[in-house]
Design a protein around this motif. Structure first.
Motif, PDB file in Angstrom:
ATOM      1  N   LEU A  63      12.597 -24.638  -0.922  1.00 23.85           N
ATOM      2  CA  LEU A  63      13.753 -25.001  -1.365  1.00 23.85           C
ATOM      3  C   LEU A  63      14.414 -24.151  -2.996  1.00 23.85           C
ATOM      4  O   LEU A  63      15.447 -22.987  -2.317  1.00 23.85           O
ATOM      5  CB  LEU A  63      14.370 -26.322  -2.260  1.00 23.85           C
ATOM      6  CG  LEU A  63      15.677 -26.588  -3.151  1.00 23.85           C
ATOM      7  CD1 LEU A  63      16.127 -27.055  -1.480  1.00 23.85           C
ATOM      8  CD2 LEU A  63      15.256 -28.591  -3.161  1.00 23.85           C
ATOM      9  N   SER A  64      13.445 -23.546  -3.499  1.00 24.68           N
ATOM     10  CA  SER A  64      14.442 -22.486  -4.677  1.00 24.68           C
ATOM     11  C   SER A  64      14.245 -21.273  -3.450  1.00 24.68           C
ATOM     12  O   SER A  64      15.279 -20.296  -4.135  1.00 24.68           O
ATOM     13  CB  SER A  64      12.654 -22.495  -5.131  1.00 24.68           C
ATOM     14  OG  SER A  64      12.184 -23.277  -6.430  1.00 24.68           O
ATOM     15  N   VAL A  65      13.342 -20.524  -2.938  1.00 26.81           N
ATOM     16  CA  VAL A  65      13.108 -19.649  -2.104  1.00 26.81           C
ATOM     17  C   VAL A  65      14.589 -19.532  -1.649  1.00 26.81           C
ATOM     18  O   VAL A  65      15.353 -18.226  -0.949  1.00 26.81           O
ATOM     19  CB  VAL A  65      12.345 -19.724  -1.319  1.00 26.81           C
ATOM     20  CG1 VAL A  65      12.829 -18.622  -0.248  1.00 26.81           C
ATOM     21  CG2 VAL A  65      10.541 -18.878  -1.863  1.00 26.81           C
ATOM     22  N   GLU A  66      14.860 -20.936  -0.593  1.00 24.04           N
ATOM     23  CA  GLU A  66      15.843 -20.531   0.072  1.00 24.04           C
ATOM     24  C   GLU A  66      17.663 -20.865  -0.823  1.00 24.04           C
ATOM     25  O   GLU A  66      18.334 -19.830  -0.468  1.00 24.04           O
ATOM     26  CB  GLU A  66      16.217 -22.110   0.983  1.00 24.04           C
ATOM     27  CG  GLU A  66      15.130 -22.582   1.961  1.00 24.04           C
ATOM     28  CD  GLU A  66      15.245 -23.928   2.418  1.00 24.04           C
ATOM     29  OE1 GLU A  66      16.536 -24.645   2.386  1.00 24.04           O
ATOM     30  OE2 GLU A  66      14.401 -23.670   3.579  1.00 24.04           O
ATOM     31  N   MET A  67      17.463 -21.270  -2.284  1.00 15.94           N
ATOM     32  CA  MET A  67      18.610 -21.166  -2.534  1.00 15.94           C
ATOM     33  C   MET A  67      18.731 -19.670  -3.601  1.00 15.94           C
ATOM     34  O   MET A  67      19.512 -19.169  -3.216  1.00 15.94           O
ATOM     35  CB  MET A  67      18.085 -22.125  -4.118  1.00 15.94           C
ATOM     36  CG  MET A  67      18.745 -23.958  -3.973  1.00 15.94           C
ATOM     37  SD  MET A  67      18.031 -24.735  -5.546  1.00 15.94           S
ATOM     38  CE  MET A  67      19.735 -24.164  -6.389  1.00 15.94           C
ATOM     39  N   ASP A 114      25.041  -4.551  -7.644  1.00 17.31           N
ATOM     40  CA  ASP A 114      24.454  -4.663  -7.118  1.00 17.31           C
ATOM     41  C   ASP A 114      22.682  -4.963  -8.305  1.00 17.31           C
ATOM     42  O   ASP A 114      22.131  -4.615  -7.265  1.00 17.31           O
ATOM     43  CB  ASP A 114      25.057  -2.882  -7.341  1.00 17.31           C
ATOM     44  CG  ASP A 114      23.160  -2.431  -6.852  1.00 17.31           C
ATOM     45  OD1 ASP A 114      22.884  -2.993  -5.057  1.00 17.31           O
ATOM     46  OD2 ASP A 114      22.601  -1.721  -6.471  1.00 17.31           O
ATOM     47  N   LEU A 115      23.223  -4.933  -9.325  1.00 15.17           N
ATOM     48  CA  LEU A 115      22.159  -4.564 -10.286  1.00 15.17           C
ATOM     49  C   LEU A 115      21.547  -6.186 -10.510  1.00 15.17           C
ATOM     50  O   LEU A 115      20.442  -6.921 -10.118  1.00 15.17           O
ATOM     51  CB  LEU A 115      22.554  -4.672 -11.796  1.00 15.17           C
ATOM     52  CG  LEU A 115      20.944  -4.644 -12.617  1.00 15.17           C
ATOM     53  CD1 LEU A 115      19.961  -4.690 -12.864  1.00 15.17           C
ATOM     54  CD2 LEU A 115      22.161  -4.998 -14.011  1.00 15.17           C
ATOM     55  N   GLN A 116      22.662  -7.641 -10.423  1.00 11.98           N
ATOM     56  CA  GLN A 116      22.725  -9.115 -10.200  1.00 11.98           C
ATOM     57  C   GLN A 116      21.613  -9.246  -8.949  1.00 11.98           C
ATOM     58  O   GLN A 116      20.691  -9.997  -8.900  1.00 11.98           O
ATOM     59  CB  GLN A 116      24.187  -9.659 -10.223  1.00 11.98           C
ATOM     60  CG  GLN A 116      25.063  -9.848 -11.445  1.00 11.98           C
ATOM     61  CD  GLN A 116      26.262 -10.265 -11.262  1.00 11.98           C
ATOM     62  OE1 GLN A 116      25.714 -11.202 -10.733  1.00 11.98           O
ATOM     63  NE2 GLN A 116      26.664  -9.274 -11.962  1.00 11.98           N
ATOM     64  N   LYS A 117      22.127  -7.806  -7.606  1.00 11.86           N
ATOM     65  CA  LYS A 117      21.320  -8.822  -6.450  1.00 11.86           C
ATOM     66  C   LYS A 117      20.261  -7.751  -6.791  1.00 11.86           C
ATOM     67  O   LYS A 117      18.929  -8.889  -5.950  1.00 11.86           O
ATOM     68  CB  LYS A 117      21.967  -8.012  -5.352  1.00 11.86           C
ATOM     69  CG  LYS A 117      21.498  -8.060  -4.163  1.00 11.86           C
ATOM     70  CD  LYS A 117      21.989  -7.207  -2.917  1.00 11.86           C
ATOM     71  CE  LYS A 117      21.691  -6.427  -2.712  1.00 11.86           C
ATOM     72  NZ  LYS A 117      21.590  -4.740  -1.342  1.00 11.86           N
ATOM     73  N   ARG A 118      20.140  -6.985  -6.840  1.00  7.95           N
ATOM     74  CA  ARG A 118      18.137  -6.280  -6.667  1.00  7.95           C
ATOM     75  C   ARG A 118      17.773  -7.524  -7.900  1.00  7.95           C
ATOM     76  O   ARG A 118      16.402  -7.316  -7.817  1.00  7.95           O
ATOM     77  CB  ARG A 118      18.066  -5.245  -7.712  1.00  7.95           C
ATOM     78  CG  ARG A 118      19.245  -4.204  -6.846  1.00  7.95           C
ATOM     79  CD  ARG A 118      19.682  -2.531  -7.079  1.00  7.95           C
ATOM     80  NE  ARG A 118      17.728  -1.669  -7.396  1.00  7.95           N
ATOM     81  CZ  ARG A 118      17.869  -0.772  -8.127  1.00  7.95           C
ATOM     82  NH1 ARG A 118      19.390  -0.307  -8.256  1.00  7.95           N
ATOM     83  NH2 ARG A 118      17.042   0.063  -8.215  1.00  7.95           N
ATOM     84  N   ILE A 119      17.883  -7.242  -8.994  1.00  8.36           N
ATOM     85  CA  ILE A 119      17.584  -8.733  -9.501  1.00  8.36           C
ATOM     86  C   ILE A 119      16.849 -10.012  -8.996  1.00  8.36           C
ATOM     87  O   ILE A 119      15.964 -10.407  -9.185  1.00  8.36           O
ATOM     88  CB  ILE A 119      17.573  -9.430 -10.572  1.00  8.36           C
ATOM     89  CG1 ILE A 119      18.141  -8.296 -11.702  1.00  8.36           C
ATOM     90  CG2 ILE A 119      17.101 -10.814 -11.961  1.00  8.36           C
ATOM     91  CD1 ILE A 119      18.984  -7.945 -13.155  1.00  8.36           C
ATOM     92  N   ALA A 120      17.598 -11.058  -8.227  1.00  5.13           N
ATOM     93  CA  ALA A 120      17.504 -11.678  -7.110  1.00  5.13           C
ATOM     94  C   ALA A 120      16.290 -11.409  -6.122  1.00  5.13           C
ATOM     95  O   ALA A 120      15.874 -12.270  -5.735  1.00  5.13           O
ATOM     96  CB  ALA A 120      18.906 -12.248  -6.181  1.00  5.13           C
TER      97      ALA A 120
END
Length: 521
Positions: free
Chosen positions: A103-107, A302-308
């Motif tokens: 579930l964590s992976v999907e979120m 972009d940084l937020q995406k890379r952290i995610a």
């Protein structure tokens, strides 16, 4: 010996830069007098990176080297360690419920998709700004105040009609049958008539056109009028008046208003404002600031995406068997009950370093493929000069805001923190500042082509040089790589040591060339 060699090369690099900088005047003078652009062999301004090292500032970090916080929805099914237990790198620490991990992976995947959409939107805004043509800054126009209703008696014009007697009216002056005066936009009313209306508390209509369907009208109620000088002559209709309202105590009549007309005017004004917002124009300075701000917005998303993405990678690795392993040797200092996990954001499990200490440093993005976990790092204590040898235990996959890097990578690239373990940290303590060097010479000599950075120009993200092409200057695109000592840049394609290039300022494509005979401009 290697350090001495590097110092020598740096000194040479500085001298080359000094020569290049001092040669600008010579280039311009030579071209003006001879009409030729001077070119020089690339081999004279290039070097190779025979000694490769990565150097950064660093510090002794907290000896708490691994912290595990539970993410939303994650459940711990088993804990393999106890408090104060000593563990080795690779030992099992705890296991998650695989279903909760899924579930964590999907979120996290949904979060990344949302960030990708947001990033695409921010990039579109940036592209639109980059394609916007600036406008010239207009001189400030003095603000002219709007004309206010004239509440004072005005001097009569040379030619105008004045309504001054009730005999000119129809009606009886009551609410249901007011006095009706037919007039024009240029009509005035006398103070004598207004005083009469006041004395009688009469109601009067001043109309333009048909009284039953007037083009304009003004309703005056005598019980709301003040006293006037009988010689006063007051204009009835102001510029732009469309219909009439009640007279006030302060004036013979307030500015007429029509609710429908006013509403339509407001709607039109709002539409025009919305259109202006969509078609916003910028001066050159405003556009520059807007592009800078939007570039920052793109970088933030972009940084937020890379952290995610880094979080997702970690989750997916845990999903393989649901187990979290110790990344380093250490002692378990905190471990919680799976049946009663912390709800305040504190760690579920924390692992602290054993006898040694952990230090942190930074490497450039272009060096990620070169530096590996297990590689050695040299540390020098800035205060004491003592040296230490450590082993890299972890490399972050999330970009860092650190500016302590001053090695051989491109300074415009991202930087990543790494952690190293020092087994014998004698006289080292938390917070000490260090100079950290990773020696990669064992990985093989870097024989790439590096030229003086002053010969490379960049426009719109594209780097280029001016090289000799059969006796004429040609603007040649090049692909750049690492930066060396801050003075040289790697040329991956577009140029060879056999080419001749010109200093890229004060020249233009198509000029005839002349090889510099003395090796200087």
């Amino acid at each position: 010996m290697k350090k001495k060699k590097r110092i020598k090369i740096i000194i040479i690099a500085v001298l080359v830069v000094a020569v290049a900088a001092g040669s600008i005047t010579g280039v311009v003078y030579y071209r003006n007098s001879k009409g030729l652009a001077s070119v020089m062999s690339v081999s004279m301004i290039s070097t190779t990176n025979d000694y490769t090292s990565m150097t950064s500032g660093g510090m002794v970090c907290d000896d708490a080297c691994q912290t595990i916080n539970l993410k939303d929805g994650q459940k711990v099914t088993e804990v393999y360690v106890t408090k104060d237990q000593q563990v080795k790198a690779g030992d099992k620490l705890l296991a998650y419920d695989v279903t909760s991990l899924s579930l964590s992976v999907e979120m996290k995947q949904l979060e990344i998709q949302s960030l990708e959409n947001q990033l695409a939107s921010e990039k579109q805004k940036l592209d639109k700004l980059k394609n916007t043509k600036p406008v010239e800054k207009q001189p400030e126009t003095p603000v002219t105040p709007e004309p206010q209703p004239d509440t004072q008696p005005s001097a009569p014009d040379e030619q105008h009609d004045v309504i001054s007697d009730l005999s000119e009216a129809k009606g009886s002056g009551t609410e249901d049958d007011p006095y009706v005066f037919t007039c024009t936009e240029a009509s005035y009313v006398s103070g004598k008539l207004l005083n009469t209306l006041s004395e009688k508390s009469a109601v009067a209509r001043f109309v333009i056109g048909d009284a039953d369907a007037p083009d304009m009208e003004l309703i005056v109620r005598g019980d709301r009028l003040g006293g006037y000088d009988e010689s006063d002559e007051i204009k009835l209709f102001l510029a732009g008046t469309t219909t009439a309202g009640d007279a006030s105590d302060d004036t013979e009549g307030s500015e007429p208003s029509d609710t429908k007309t006013d509403s339509a005017t407001e709607q039109t004004a709002q539409t025009e404002a919305d259109t202006a917002a969509e078609e916003k124009t910028y001066t050159a300075d405003e556009l520059k600031d807007a592009i800078k701000e939007q570039t920052r917005s793109v970088a933030d998303v972009d940084l937020q995406k890379r952290i995610a993405q880094a979080d997702l990678k970690e989750l997916q690795s845990e999903l393989e068997d649901g187990v979290v392993y110790a990344k380093k040797d250490g002692i378990v200092t905190t471990v919680c009950d799976p049946a009663n996990p912390p709800q305040d954001g504190t760690p579920f499990l924390q692992l602290s370093g054993a006898s040694g200490l952990y230090i942190s440093g930074t490497i450039g993005e272009l060096d990620l493929d070169t530096v590996k976990v297990g590689q050695s790092v040299s540390a020098v204590n800035y205060m004491t000069g003592d040296t230490y040898e450590g082993t890299i235990s972890e490399i972050s996959n999330v970009p860092s805001d650190s500016v302590n890097y001053y090695g051989d990578s491109n300074p415009n690239s991202s930087f990543y923190e790494y952690t190293a373990y020092i087994e014998n940290p004698q006289n080292l303590k938390k917070g000490d500042s260090l100079e950290l060097t990773i020696d990669t010479s064992s990985e093989g000599s870097d024989s790439g082509l590096y030229i003086d950075k002053s010969y490379v120009r960049t426009e719109n993200g594209q780097s280029y040089i001016y090289k000799d092409d059969n006796g004429k200057l040609k603007k040649q695109s090049v692909k750049t790589g690492k930066s060396l000592w801050g003075s040289y840049v790697e040329i991956k394609s577009g140029l060879t040591n056999d080419d001749y290039i010109a200093f890229p300022y004060g020249v233009r494509e198509g000029e005839k060339t002349k090889v510099s005979e003395d090796g200087m401009y």
